[in-house]
Structure formats: structure tokens, C-alpha cells
Write a protein that holds these residues in place. Structure first.
Motif, PDB file in Angstrom:
ATOM      1  N   LYS A 273     -61.071 -84.133  33.786  1.00 51.16           N
ATOM      2  CA  LYS A 273     -60.588 -83.302  34.826  1.00 51.16           C
ATOM      3  C   LYS A 273     -61.434 -83.231  36.060  1.00 51.16           C
ATOM      4  O   LYS A 273     -62.144 -82.838  36.040  1.00 51.16           O
ATOM      5  CB  LYS A 273     -60.070 -81.983  34.411  1.00 51.16           C
ATOM      6  CG  LYS A 273     -59.019 -81.096  35.347  1.00 51.16           C
ATOM      7  CD  LYS A 273     -58.831 -79.703  34.772  1.00 51.16           C
ATOM      8  CE  LYS A 273     -58.043 -79.075  36.044  1.00 51.16           C
ATOM      9  NZ  LYS A 273     -57.932 -77.652  35.298  1.00 51.16           N
TER      10      LYS A 273
ATOM     11  N   THR B  32     -49.374 -82.475  37.970  1.00 53.38           N
ATOM     12  CA  THR B  32     -49.817 -81.778  39.188  1.00 53.38           C
ATOM     13  C   THR B  32     -50.722 -80.604  38.747  1.00 53.38           C
ATOM     14  O   THR B  32     -50.334 -79.531  38.134  1.00 53.38           O
ATOM     15  CB  THR B  32     -48.738 -81.259  40.342  1.00 53.38           C
ATOM     16  OG1 THR B  32     -47.866 -82.277  40.548  1.00 53.38           O
ATOM     17  CG2 THR B  32     -49.590 -80.626  41.237  1.00 53.38           C
ATOM     18  N   TRP B  33     -52.198 -80.747  38.862  1.00 52.69           N
ATOM     19  CA  TRP B  33     -53.096 -80.005  38.594  1.00 52.69           C
ATOM     20  C   TRP B  33     -53.358 -78.690  39.667  1.00 52.69           C
ATOM     21  O   TRP B  33     -53.177 -79.019  40.778  1.00 52.69           O
ATOM     22  CB  TRP B  33     -54.405 -80.458  38.562  1.00 52.69           C
ATOM     23  CG  TRP B  33     -54.246 -81.398  36.980  1.00 52.69           C
ATOM     24  CD1 TRP B  33     -54.127 -82.841  37.299  1.00 52.69           C
ATOM     25  CD2 TRP B  33     -54.355 -81.284  35.647  1.00 52.69           C
ATOM     26  NE1 TRP B  33     -54.095 -83.354  36.128  1.00 52.69           N
ATOM     27  CE2 TRP B  33     -54.179 -82.455  34.913  1.00 52.69           C
ATOM     28  CE3 TRP B  33     -54.681 -80.054  34.867  1.00 52.69           C
ATOM     29  CZ2 TRP B  33     -54.258 -82.561  33.659  1.00 52.69           C
ATOM     30  CZ3 TRP B  33     -54.718 -80.156  33.653  1.00 52.69           C
ATOM     31  CH2 TRP B  33     -54.518 -81.391  33.071  1.00 52.69           C
TER      32      TRP B  33
ATOM     33  N   ALA C 114     -56.232 -91.345  42.216  1.00 51.63           N
ATOM     34  CA  ALA C 114     -55.125 -90.140  42.027  1.00 51.63           C
ATOM     35  C   ALA C 114     -54.795 -89.733  40.597  1.00 51.63           C
ATOM     36  O   ALA C 114     -55.532 -90.416  39.765  1.00 51.63           O
ATOM     37  CB  ALA C 114     -53.724 -90.778  42.657  1.00 51.63           C
ATOM     38  N   ASP C 115     -54.193 -88.712  40.544  1.00 53.12           N
ATOM     39  CA  ASP C 115     -54.122 -88.066  39.014  1.00 53.12           C
ATOM     40  C   ASP C 115     -53.473 -89.154  38.115  1.00 53.12           C
ATOM     41  O   ASP C 115     -52.426 -90.088  38.505  1.00 53.12           O
ATOM     42  CB  ASP C 115     -52.998 -87.157  39.155  1.00 53.12           C
ATOM     43  CG  ASP C 115     -52.907 -86.437  37.663  1.00 53.12           C
ATOM     44  OD1 ASP C 115     -53.802 -86.152  36.956  1.00 53.12           O
ATOM     45  OD2 ASP C 115     -51.683 -86.192  37.335  1.00 53.12           O
TER      46      ASP C 115
ATOM     47  N   GLN D   1     -61.394 -89.105  46.246  1.00 50.09           N
ATOM     48  CA  GLN D   1     -60.216 -89.025  47.228  1.00 50.09           C
ATOM     49  C   GLN D   1     -60.136 -90.073  48.523  1.00 50.09           C
ATOM     50  O   GLN D   1     -59.169 -90.825  48.777  1.00 50.09           O
ATOM     51  CB  GLN D   1     -60.247 -87.485  47.696  1.00 50.09           C
ATOM     52  CG  GLN D   1     -61.349 -87.186  48.726  1.00 50.09           C
ATOM     53  CD  GLN D   1     -61.384 -85.350  48.735  1.00 50.09           C
ATOM     54  OE1 GLN D   1     -60.563 -84.986  48.352  1.00 50.09           O
ATOM     55  NE2 GLN D   1     -62.466 -85.038  49.658  1.00 50.09           N
TER      56      GLN D   1
ATOM     57  N   MET E 271     -57.297 -83.594  39.126  1.00 47.92           N
ATOM     58  CA  MET E 271     -56.568 -84.560  38.700  1.00 47.92           C
ATOM     59  C   MET E 271     -57.257 -85.042  37.412  1.00 47.92           C
ATOM     60  O   MET E 271     -58.441 -84.938  37.088  1.00 47.92           O
ATOM     61  CB  MET E 271     -56.604 -85.639  39.645  1.00 47.92           C
ATOM     62  CG  MET E 271     -58.102 -86.407  40.056  1.00 47.92           C
ATOM     63  SD  MET E 271     -57.818 -87.597  41.351  1.00 47.92           S
ATOM     64  CE  MET E 271     -59.227 -87.213  42.235  1.00 47.92           C
TER      65      MET E 271
END
Length: 139
Positions: A44, A17-18, A90-91, A85, A28
Motif C-alpha cells: 500500500k 479506491t484507497w 496507479a492503483d 505519481q 494505492m
């Protein structure tokens, strides 16, 4: 296509979790890969990023190549107006990059100096030099 990062030993790395970035957006980690699965970059990124943001952070890929590239997440194309998004990126997800050879007017040359070069037919600019061959490169 939904993939998580590997720890290099074939094991899936734990999800991270960034913290929020300077604008309060959750960051992410996304992986940029070719259709063959070769990783081009690990970025990132923020959820509000679009195609332009991703392209601006891809190392070693020049503008003529990026203009001819399509970025895909699952079956959706990431456009200049679509945020990551919105597509559910997602990450740990992978984004595929597909280069359209027809749109990219490119020329590849080989040389006895042990390199191959990728050129823009439009501008004449050398876009990338491929080094590391042991002998001269023949077409």
C-alpha cells in the motif's frame, strides 16, 4: 507494463479506491514483481513514494541486494528522487525489480544441510537462506 491484481482464480479483481493516508496522499496498492513475473510483495503505497520508500517496505530483501536493484515502471526507472505519481503509477500497477548481479558482489553457497545461502562478498553477511530442499544441495 500495466497490470491489475488477480483474484487467484484468473479473474481480474475490481479496482479499489484507497482513502487518503495521514498526510492526505491517496494510497494505492502496487505489486512488486521480478522480470519473470514472480510477485515479491504487494504494498500500500503513496503517490509521493520514491525508490527509497519502496525498498524500505520490501520484506526479506537486504540492503546489499537493494543497492544493486533497479525498479522499473513501464520503461521508466524509479529513482531516489522520482515520485510514483510523476511516473503515472496507479492503483493495481506492477513495478518490476531487476537485480544487477555485477553491481552486487554476491556469493551463493550450497550445503548438505539442505540449504543454499546468499552472501555479501563485501561484508561476509548472510543475506538470505533458502530452505526447503529435500536433500543436500549441490552446486
Amino acid at each position: 507494463l500495466r497490470s491489475r491484481f488477480s483474484d487467484g482464480l484468473g479473474q481480474e479483481a475490481p479496482m479499489t479506491t484507497w482513502p487518503p493516508d495521514a498526510c492526505g496522499q491517496l494510497a494505492m496498492r502496487v505489486c512488486i514483481v521480478t522480470l519473470a513475473g514472480r510477485e515479491l510483495a504487494s504494498l500500500k503505497a503513496a503517490g509521493a513514494w520514491t525508490r527509497q520508500d519502496i525498498c524500505a517496505h520490501l520484506p526479506g530483501i537486504t540492503r546489499p541486494l537493494l543497492r544493486a536493484a533497479r525498479l522499473l515502471h513501464a520503461s521508466a526507472e524509479i529513482s531516489n528522487n522520482t515520485q510514483l505519481q510523476t511516473l503515472g503509477v496507479a492503483d493495481g500497477d506492477c513495478i518490476q525489480v531487476v537485480f544487477d548481479r555485477k553491481a552486487a558482489c554476491l556469493v551463493l553457497t550450497a550445503s548438505f544441510d539442505r540449504t543454499a545461502k546468499l552472501w555479501s562478498a563485501e561484508s561476509g553477511e548472510c543475506l538470505r537462506t533458502f530452505e526447503g530442499h529435500r536433500n543436500g544441495v549441490c552446486s
